[in-house]
Design an enzyme around this catalytic site. Sequence first.
Site, PDB file in Angstrom:
ATOM      1  N   GLU A   1       0.820  -1.211   0.000  1.00 57.80           N
ATOM      2  CA  GLU A   1       0.000   0.000   0.000  1.00 57.80           C
ATOM      3  C   GLU A   1       0.854   1.261   0.000  1.00 57.80           C
ATOM      4  O   GLU A   1       1.973   1.278   0.515  1.00 57.80           O
ATOM      5  CB  GLU A   1      -0.948   0.017   1.192  1.00 57.80           C
TER       6      GLU A   1
ATOM      7  N   ARG B   1      -2.445  11.395   6.741  1.00 57.54           N
ATOM      8  CA  ARG B   1      -2.433  10.576   5.527  1.00 57.54           C
ATOM      9  C   ARG B   1      -3.762  10.556   4.787  1.00 57.54           C
ATOM     10  O   ARG B   1      -3.783  10.366   3.569  1.00 57.54           O
ATOM     11  CB  ARG B   1      -2.040   9.134   5.860  1.00 57.54           C
TER      12      ARG B   1
ATOM     13  N   HIS C   1     -10.528   4.572   2.182  1.00 55.35           N
ATOM     14  CA  HIS C   1      -9.773   3.757   3.134  1.00 55.35           C
ATOM     15  C   HIS C   1     -10.217   2.301   3.118  1.00 55.35           C
ATOM     16  O   HIS C   1     -10.647   1.728   4.113  1.00 55.35           O
ATOM     17  CB  HIS C   1      -9.865   4.344   4.547  1.00 55.35           C
TER      18      HIS C   1
ATOM     19  N   ARG D   1      -5.517   5.634  -1.015  1.00 57.62           N
ATOM     20  CA  ARG D   1      -4.365   4.751  -1.152  1.00 57.62           C
ATOM     21  C   ARG D   1      -4.309   4.134  -2.547  1.00 57.62           C
ATOM     22  O   ARG D   1      -5.317   3.981  -3.216  1.00 57.62           O
ATOM     23  CB  ARG D   1      -4.426   3.577  -0.164  1.00 57.62           C
TER      24      ARG D   1
END
Length: 128
Positions: free
Chosen positions: A82, A93, A114, A97
């Site tokens: 990831e 963050r 997420h 992703r």
Amino acid sequence: MTRRGRRRSFNLRLLGGALLLGLALLLQGLWSDGGGSHSNPQLAQTLALIERGGPFPYRQDGTVFHNREGLLPPRSRGYYREYTVDTPGLSHRGPRRVVTGGNPPEVYYYTEDHYHSFTELRVNHDRH
């Protein structure tokens, strides 16, 4: 004004607000076009870093993704990795992703939420 007229007006305001919010997100690059990096500069930057092998801005980038949600095809431990896709305006963050599969990566997935959903990316490796 009748009760029915007020309800219709209220619904039109909600619809208008939702359309404006969607347009604002699209213009800011926070709403992707199904994973296409051309409209999401942060996604494009992360893909370029993955292709170069780093350096990555977060220590978690490049770590094993365990696919606990089971939304990606089952593979052996260590197959998935990831990487963070920055979200403008956040100081952490965030939820976005890229998850790659294989070493070197042979498949790329993008999530904006997420790991609740994924979009498979088509990555052009001939950008040199």
